[in-house]
Scaffold this active site. Sequence first.
Site, PDB file in Angstrom:
ATOM      1  N   GLU A 287       0.831  -1.202   0.000  1.00  0.00           N
ATOM      2  CA  GLU A 287       0.000   0.000   0.000  1.00  0.00           C
ATOM      3  C   GLU A 287       0.870   1.258   0.000  1.00  0.00           C
ATOM      4  O   GLU A 287       0.573   2.235  -0.692  1.00  0.00           O
ATOM      5  CB  GLU A 287      -0.906  -0.015   1.246  1.00  0.00           C
ATOM      6  CG  GLU A 287      -2.145   0.827   1.121  1.00  0.00           C
ATOM      7  CD  GLU A 287      -3.109   0.547   2.273  1.00  0.00           C
ATOM      8  OE1 GLU A 287      -4.053  -0.227   2.064  1.00  0.00           O
ATOM      9  OE2 GLU A 287      -2.911   1.096   3.365  1.00  0.00           O
ATOM     10  N   CYS A 313      -7.852  -1.823   4.117  1.00  0.00           N
ATOM     11  CA  CYS A 313      -7.660  -2.961   5.022  1.00  0.00           C
ATOM     12  C   CYS A 313      -8.967  -3.426   5.638  1.00  0.00           C
ATOM     13  O   CYS A 313      -9.058  -4.540   6.133  1.00  0.00           O
ATOM     14  CB  CYS A 313      -6.755  -2.597   6.179  1.00  0.00           C
ATOM     15  SG  CYS A 313      -5.269  -1.809   5.678  1.00  0.00           S
ATOM     16  N   LYS A 372     -14.875  -9.633   8.505  1.00  0.00           N
ATOM     17  CA  LYS A 372     -13.811 -10.517   8.016  1.00  0.00           C
ATOM     18  C   LYS A 372     -14.356 -11.894   7.655  1.00  0.00           C
ATOM     19  O   LYS A 372     -13.806 -12.580   6.801  1.00  0.00           O
ATOM     20  CB  LYS A 372     -12.720 -10.681   9.082  1.00  0.00           C
ATOM     21  CG  LYS A 372     -11.911  -9.437   9.342  1.00  0.00           C
ATOM     22  CD  LYS A 372     -10.858  -9.219   8.287  1.00  0.00           C
ATOM     23  CE  LYS A 372     -10.070  -7.935   8.553  1.00  0.00           C
ATOM     24  NZ  LYS A 372      -9.409  -7.441   7.340  1.00  0.00           N
ATOM     25  N   GLU A 380     -13.277 -13.584  -5.145  1.00  0.00           N
ATOM     26  CA  GLU A 380     -11.973 -13.181  -5.695  1.00  0.00           C
ATOM     27  C   GLU A 380     -10.810 -13.611  -4.796  1.00  0.00           C
ATOM     28  O   GLU A 380      -9.657 -13.520  -5.202  1.00  0.00           O
ATOM     29  CB  GLU A 380     -11.928 -11.671  -5.979  1.00  0.00           C
ATOM     30  CG  GLU A 380     -12.136 -10.754  -4.796  1.00  0.00           C
ATOM     31  CD  GLU A 380     -13.599 -10.373  -4.549  1.00  0.00           C
ATOM     32  OE1 GLU A 380     -14.480 -11.198  -4.858  1.00  0.00           O
ATOM     33  OE2 GLU A 380     -13.841  -9.276  -4.028  1.00  0.00           O
ATOM     34  N   CYS A 517     -10.175  -1.256  14.829  1.00  0.00           N
ATOM     35  CA  CYS A 517     -10.459  -2.679  15.063  1.00  0.00           C
ATOM     36  C   CYS A 517     -10.600  -3.016  16.551  1.00  0.00           C
ATOM     37  O   CYS A 517     -11.283  -3.965  16.913  1.00  0.00           O
ATOM     38  CB  CYS A 517      -9.364  -3.543  14.461  1.00  0.00           C
ATOM     39  SG  CYS A 517      -8.956  -3.073  12.781  1.00  0.00           S
TER      40      CYS A 517
END
Lengths: 587, 158
Positions: A287, A313, A372, A380, A517
């Site tokens: 990134e 992310c 998640k 993909e 998170c």
Amino acid sequence: MDDKQITLQIDHHFVTVPEGTTILEAAQKIGIDIPTLCHIDLKGTCIKNNPASCRICVVEVEGRRNLAPACATRCTDGMAVRTSTLRVMNARKIVAELILSDHPNECLTCPKAGNCELQNLALRFNIREMPFNGGELSPRKREVTASIVRNMDKCIFCRRCESVCNEVQTVGALGAIRRGFNTTIAPAFDKMMSESECTYCGQCVAVCPVGALTERDHTNRLVEDLADPDKTVIVQTAPAVRAAIGEEFGLQPGTLVTGKMVAALRELGFDYVFDTDFAADLTIMEEGTEMLDRLTRYLDGDKSVRLPILTSCCPAWVNFFEHQFPDLLDIPSTARSPQQMFGSIAKTWWAEQLGIPREKLVVVSIMPCLAKKYECDRDEFKTNGNPDVDYSISTRELARLIKRANISFTLLPDMDFDQPLGTSTGAGVIFGATGGVMEAALRTVYELYTGKTLKSVNFQAVRGMEGVRRSTVDLDGFQLKVGIAHGLGNARHLLEDIRHGRNEYHAIEIMACPGGCIGGGGQPLHHGNSAVLYARANALYKEDAGKTIRKSHENPFIKTLYREFLGKPLSEKAEHLLHTHYFNRSI
Amino acid sequence: MPDTKLPCDVAEKVNAICQAHGDNPGELINILHEAQHVMGYLPEEMQRMIARRLSIPVSRVYGVVTFYAFFTMTAKGKYPISVCMGTACYVRGSEKLLEEFKRVLGIDVGETTPDGKFSLDCLRCVGACGLAPVVMIGDKVYGRLQPVDVKRILEELD
């Protein structure tokens, strides 16, 4: 708020508070814990639900005929409040009994048992029988999505999920529909969440007081995989987990338990215990390089380059812009999330080295996040139908599994992650807090761009809990402007600006959950106490400060990975394994 | 429910209604009230369009539409039938009338016949209590009806 101070009496104790304070807040100040149910106010974040609809918090106010809801009644000077008279206690008990009258009696098998606010109230109010036989609710929708389980029969209409989904996250997936006894909380047109704009951020689950919204549980599947001798089962743990899981075992919020967590995972029988932080360092390499590449081309006058570059992310954030900003799909970084980068490298480079066929390797992730779970499922991120990360389990699920396996967590010795996918830098650790990804990127981008060594790796200005933060970093004369937003509602403001050509940034970091998170939808429940989030963030910064290596590009195993396998960042192989593309999913 | 795209003229009318109310989310109920007149009901696509115009989640629009009994998401029939359930009509046997409409048409209250000709609803008093029991079909008022009249009236309209 006005500075004027007023004094009142609560249960014969005097308390002085600023004008505008509610009775509930004034009582909390002097340690009187008035019970609540619908109310939540995560101070310092924008999470708030205050509809005064449950009436559990009623109190007696002298001179007032009716009982008053403490959460919505402001203090006045000279007010005398009683929070525990017989009248109040009886009223509260009846309110709770009425709520229970049409609540399913499924506590024994309910995933929320032990952590349910309604169950706790029933216990606290000494409810020993169900005196009201109300009308039976007609069965409502049940749904199991990739991330969230919805069982609306258990809903008590506190509206917390609705507030969070609409006001805080501005996703607009959940709302009250129909009226009276037929009311339910659902996506528009009573569709499934999987057919709505839901991002699976899981903040509705994080605030649901009962078992109406819970996480999709994969622990049974994990137990079976761990017992299968034909499978190699490896695990990666996200940074935010180590700062929170201790809470489930009675430790103070903010207690770092990295070593015990690793030991517990070994006890559970994982063949290798690795760290998502390794992949976070890898993310910074990709990134950060992409950011530099775009920036350089932009400064060289390349008109095809659009700025700012946005971090990618956070899978709930990815879902959000795919649904709501399909005109901006070229702006986010194409870098996969650390979870997916880990899976991709584990099932290629690492598995090839050990000669483990892809089909026999199970990659499990421990995440503070519910989105998640959905991310693992995206097509993909599969090769011939086999996912890079097989499934993700939340911090809460891991804690339950540790207890189920009779492991005395607090007595465990501290152990280290396995090599090579378990080595990380301080930059990887702070990914779990809002501003952390940007700070990690700045540490690497600065040194790669200027060729100089940073004097201090701490970028204080990007840390903190403010909804939107901005900072300018001097890259040897070039002023790099960065922005940070947490909470999707804050992200929306920045994106609307970009959409309307009012952008002031070169790069923006976005995380969907409050605090990043550490406040994820899969974390131990904060029960409305924001001090928990601050403590977790501090724990991550502490772990970072204690690391010898604090810059992603200095991680020795990252260097090995590029030397032996990937070549360099943004190489053809790296693009194939570590980058992705986005879809227009507007409804 | 059908997820059809709105015809252009309908979309224009709905846009004009929103605009007339300044695209103000606080005007949602008034906007829905007027928008329902455009097609006689509020299809999903129309609600999505209104939500987009007012920059509010479609779940909020749908919440309001399902909260108020006035709003409907079912297309009304060519001949919308409303049986009065007000006190005067009720005591003079409107319930039996309603049952007869249900039986003959084979639909329930709030539904529309598959051929789109008739829809059935109830209402409360049209101010013609002297003619009780009263049924409105479209704008026309039918007074002093008996269940035996139902079949004849429907056949006349057909």
